[in-house]
Design an enzyme around this catalytic site. Structure first.
Site, PDB file in Angstrom:
ATOM      1  N   HIS A 173       0.825  -1.196   0.000  1.00  0.00           N
ATOM      2  CA  HIS A 173       0.000   0.000   0.000  1.00  0.00           C
ATOM      3  C   HIS A 173       0.867   1.258   0.000  1.00  0.00           C
ATOM      4  CE1 HIS A 173      -3.537  -2.448   1.920  1.00  0.00           C
ATOM      5  NE2 HIS A 173      -2.971  -3.061   0.898  1.00  0.00           N
TER       6      HIS A 173
ATOM      7  N   GLU B 166       0.769   3.914   1.850  1.00  0.00           N
ATOM      8  CA  GLU B 166       1.225   4.296   3.190  1.00  0.00           C
ATOM      9  C   GLU B 166       2.379   3.406   3.646  1.00  0.00           C
ATOM     10  OE1 GLU B 166      -3.390   4.331   3.411  1.00  0.00           O
ATOM     11  OE2 GLU B 166      -1.821   3.401   2.199  1.00  0.00           O
TER      12      GLU B 166
ATOM     13  N   CYS C 257      -6.521   1.674   5.249  1.00  0.00           N
ATOM     14  CA  CYS C 257      -7.238   0.446   5.587  1.00  0.00           C
ATOM     15  C   CYS C 257      -6.732  -0.094   6.925  1.00  0.00           C
ATOM     16  CB  CYS C 257      -7.057  -0.596   4.488  1.00  0.00           C
ATOM     17  SG  CYS C 257      -5.368  -1.228   4.400  1.00  0.00           S
TER      18      CYS C 257
ATOM     19  N   CYS D 229      -2.984  -0.676   7.228  1.00  0.00           N
ATOM     20  CA  CYS D 229      -2.102   0.477   7.345  1.00  0.00           C
ATOM     21  C   CYS D 229      -2.308   1.278   8.622  1.00  0.00           C
ATOM     22  CB  CYS D 229      -2.300   1.401   6.140  1.00  0.00           C
ATOM     23  SG  CYS D 229      -1.824   0.648   4.570  1.00  0.00           S
TER      24      CYS D 229
END
Length: 437
Positions: free
Chosen positions: A340, A342, A366, A369
Site C-alpha cells: 500500500h 502508506e 485500511c 495500514c
C-alpha cells in the site's frame, strides 16, 4: 466426448480489465514533474518565483529538486526557501547519503549548487529546458566549468508524456470535470512555466548546441504534454474544495465537521500536497486503484520526509502475482501481494522520528495500514476523498475510525465546498424538518 471445465474457467465468466498492463509515465518523468511541482510549494513569506540568496544578495529563480538514491528510491524532495537554494537544502539536510544519487532539478543549477553537487559525488544532474536558476552568463559558465572537470554529468531533460497515457488518465477523471476544465488548467500551467523568449536564447545560454528550429518545436510540444499531465491532477482541485475535520458518530459513521474554524489549518499546504499525492497515485501498477501518499513534518518549515504509491513489490514482472480484485471472479486476488502507498512511504522515509508528522493520502487508510500509521507517531491524516462506510471485501477500514473516535488520530477529508444553502440543508435538524414538510 465431453470436455472437462476447470474451476478457474468456471469463475471467469465476465470481462475484466484486471489483466491489462498499466499505462503510466516513466519514473524519470515523474521525478521531474515532482521537482517542477515543488516550485509551487507554498511559502509563508512567498515572494514569487525568485528569491535572494543570503550569501550574495543576487536574485535566483525558485527551484524544485528531487534526489533519487542508487536503489531508485526517493531520498528527498524540496525547493528554494528561507534564503537557501533547493539543491543546497537537500544536501545539507541529508549529507552522507548523497553519493551516487540522480538529481532532478526543475532548472539548471547555479554555480553554488553545482560545486556542492560535484563535491558530493552525485552520479548525474537532470534539468528542464526552462530558464535556469540564474541567467547570469558568469553563473552559467562557472557551473559548466565545475561539471566539466568532474565525473558528474549534467543533461537537459526533455519530458514527454505519451498520448495514450493522457487519454487513459482523462477517462478516469470525475464526471464533474469537463475537458474544458482540463484545457483551462493546462493553458495556465503552460503559460506559467514556458517562456518563448527564453527558448530562443536557450541554444546559446545553456548552452544547447543541437537545439535548432525543428527541435524547439518538438521540445515545446513535449513540454505541453507534461503540463497537460499535471492539469489532469490539478483541475479537480480547482473546483472549490475544502479539508473538513472528520467526526465519528454513535453509529460509527464518519461525518465532516461543517465549522470552518475546524478545517485543516493550512489550506495551501494541504492543497499542494494532495495534488502531489494524486500525481503519485497515477504511478501505480495496481490494475484497478491507484493510491498516493506523502508525509510532511514540521510546523514552521514543513519538510517532505517520504512519499509512496501502491503497487506490486519492486522489480516485480507482469504475471508474477494475481491481479484480480473483489469484483473479479478469480481463485486468488492481488490483495496479499500489493504494497500500500502508506506502507511504501513508511518504509522509505528519510527520518525515523515522525512526531508531528502529517500524512496526506488520496484514499482512507485500511486496517492493514492504520496500526502502522499509529506506530510511526503520525497523528494527523488528510484524506483526498469523502469517507464512506466499509464495504465487504478483502480490505476493511474500521480501525482508522476507532482511532479518530478515541482521539489517537485527527483526520481531515477533502470535499467540495458547500454553498451556505447546501450546508444548512445538511444539518440533521434541517433534514428532519424537510422530511416532515
Amino acid at each position: 466426448m465431453a470436455t472437462g471445465t476447470s474451476s478457474q474457467d468456471k469463475l471467469i465468466k465476465t470481462a475484466s480489465d484486471c489483466e491489462k498492463r498499466e499505462t503510466r509515465i516513466t519514473k524519470e518523468n515523474l521525478y521531474m514533474v515532482l521537482a517542477l511541482w515543488m516550485e509551487r510549494f507554498p511559502l509563508q513569506s512567498s515572494t514569487g518565483q525568485s528569491f535572494k540568496s543570503n550569501s550574495n544578495s543576487k536574485k535566483f529563480k525558485k527551484v524544485g529538486v528531487v534526489f533519487v538514491l542508487p536503489t531508485d528510491r526517493v531520498l528527498a524532495t524540496d525547493c528554494s526557501r528561507d534564503g537557501v537554494h533547493g539543491v543546497a537544502r537537500v544536501m545539507v539536510n541529508h549529507c552522507g547519503k548523497l553519493e551516487g544519487c540522480k538529481v532532478f532539478v526543475s532548472r539548471k543549477p547555479c554555480s553554488l549548487c553545482a560545486k556542492l553537487l560535484v563535491q558530493s559525488r552525485v552520479s548525474r544532474v537532470f534539468y528542464l529546458p526552462i530558464e535556469p536558476e540564474s541567467e547570469d552568463e558568469g553563473e552559467l559558465a562557472r557551473a559548466d566549468n565545475l561539471f566539466k572537470v568532474s565525473p558528474v554529468g549534467q543533461s537537459v531533460f526533455v519530458p514527454c508524456v505519451e498520448e495514450r497515457v493522457l487519454t487513459k488518465d482523462e477517462k478516469r477523471l470525475p464526471v464533474a470535470i469537463t475537458p474544458q476544465d482540463v484545457h483551462i488548467c493546462h493553458e495556465k500551467l503552460f503559460e506559467e512555466w514556458w517562456n518563448t523568449e527564453w527558448i530562443k536564447r536557450a541554444q546559446k545560454c545553456l548552452p544547447w548546441p543541437c537545439l535548432d528550429i525543428r527541435m524547439k518545436s518538438q521540445v515545446q510540444s513535449d513540454f505541453k504534454s507534461l503540463m497537460k499531465w499535471i492539469a489532469v491532477s490539478k483541475a479537480p482541485m480547482d473546483k472549490g474544495i475544502v479539508f473538513r475535520r472528520v467526526k465519528i458518530t454513535e453509529d460509527f459513521d464518519a461525518i465532516s465537521d461543517d465549522c470552518d474554524a475546524n478545517d485543516y489549518p493550512d489550506f495551501q499546504v494541504a492543497n499542494h500536497m494532495m495534488i502531489f499525492a494524486k500525481m503519485l497515485a497515477r504511478q501505480t501498477d495496481d490494475p484497478k486503484t491507484g493510491v498516493g501518499a506523502v508525509i510532511v513534518k514540521g510546523k514552521d518549515s514543513a519538510e517532505i520526509v517520504t512519499l509512496g504509491w501502491n503497487g506490486f513489490p519492486s522489480k516485480a514482472l507482469y504475471g508474477e502475482f494475481p491481479r484480480a480484485s473483489d469484483a473479479d471472479a478469480a481463485l486468488e486476488t492481488k490483495f496479499p501481494y500489493v504494497i500500500h502507498a502508506e506502507q511504501n512511504a513508511l518504509l522509505v522515509r528519510n527520518t525515523k522520528d515522525l512526531t508531528d508528522g502529517v500524512l496526506f493520502v488520496t484514499k482512507p487508510p485500511c486496517d492493514e495500514c492504520a496500526p502502522l500509521i499509529k506506530l510511526s507517531g503520525v497523528k494527523t491524516v488528510v484524506v483526498g476523498e469523502t469517507r464512506k462506510k466499509s464495504q465487504r471485501g478483502e480490505l476493511s477500514y474500521d480501525l482508522i475510525r476507532e482511532y479518530i473516535r478515541e482521539g489517537i488520530v485527527t483526520c481531515y477529508q477533502m470535499e467540495t465546498r458547500k454553498t451556505q444553502a447546501k450546508r444548512s440543508a445538511s444539518y440533521p435538524e434541517i433534514r428532519k424538518k424537510l422530511k416532515s414538510s
